[in-house]
Write an enzyme that holds these catalytic residues in place. Sequence first.
Site, PDB file in Angstrom:
ATOM      1  N   GLU A   1      40.340  39.582  46.442  1.00 55.53           N
ATOM      2  CA  GLU A   1      38.996  40.114  46.696  1.00 55.53           C
ATOM      3  C   GLU A   1      38.291  39.241  47.730  1.00 55.53           C
ATOM      4  O   GLU A   1      38.175  38.025  47.536  1.00 55.53           O
ATOM      5  CB  GLU A   1      38.215  40.117  45.380  1.00 55.53           C
ATOM      6  CG  GLU A   1      36.719  40.314  45.499  1.00 55.53           C
ATOM      7  CD  GLU A   1      35.991  39.985  44.211  1.00 55.53           C
ATOM      8  OE1 GLU A   1      34.812  39.615  44.279  1.00 55.53           O
ATOM      9  OE2 GLU A   1      36.612  40.084  43.126  1.00 55.53           O
TER      10      GLU A   1
ATOM     11  N   LYS B   1      33.944  44.284  35.093  1.00 55.70           N
ATOM     12  CA  LYS B   1      33.883  42.852  35.359  1.00 55.70           C
ATOM     13  C   LYS B   1      32.892  42.210  34.384  1.00 55.70           C
ATOM     14  O   LYS B   1      31.694  42.499  34.428  1.00 55.70           O
ATOM     15  CB  LYS B   1      33.440  42.621  36.804  1.00 55.70           C
ATOM     16  CG  LYS B   1      33.149  41.178  37.169  1.00 55.70           C
ATOM     17  CD  LYS B   1      32.672  41.118  38.619  1.00 55.70           C
ATOM     18  CE  LYS B   1      32.193  39.746  39.005  1.00 55.70           C
ATOM     19  NZ  LYS B   1      31.738  39.697  40.416  1.00 55.70           N
TER      20      LYS B   1
END
Length: 222
Positions: free
Chosen positions: A49, A139
């Site tokens: 990411e 998340k």
Amino acid sequence: MPSEEPTQAQSAYARITDNGVVGIVRGVDADRTIEVVDALVDGGVDTVEITADTAGVLDTLDAVTSTFDRSEALVGAGTVLDSETARAVLLAGASFVVTPSFDPGVVETCNRYGAVVAPGVQTPTEAVRAYEAGADLLKIFPASSLGPDYVRSLGGPLPQLPLVPTGGVSLDNVEAYIDAGAAAVGVGSSLVDTEAIAAGEYDVLTERAAQFRAAVDRTRSD
């Protein structure tokens, strides 16, 4: 009748959860990000990411996704705060989007473009609302303030929710998070060591990546 090929989103979801570790790269220029991704892949972490608050992130995403085929590295964008940014990073090549909070517009945009999206949540209400809105992964952020026990407690009544603790995950606690039921973990500075990058010591990242992957695999096999 032959089985249908998985969609790109389904493939990305499987890649993230199978690997179990998402490396988070923040504030690194494009050339060094390519080196970072190469080092992480060598260590077995092939999902990465790149945060959207990195200067020139669109150019960096384009450079990295042009260098690595999806089969080599699955590259996404993090710290995405709104639907406009989500669209921009997806057009720049991101295969998944991660956010620090739940924004319905970001989830809708990612669903429209067929990309995996992982909004940041804390409470059971946030988690269920985000999942019902179309989130693929959730998340749990900041994990450092909540801990593995919270992940276990949240997953107890809501086992269908794929949780990805992020923020404060380290080699000292990654096994506890996986054992608590995390589908994967997001790892920043404990994996992507900025001092090692500055010194050009990318082998440090490769070694850390291998250690994280070994910890995840070991816990899953127990």
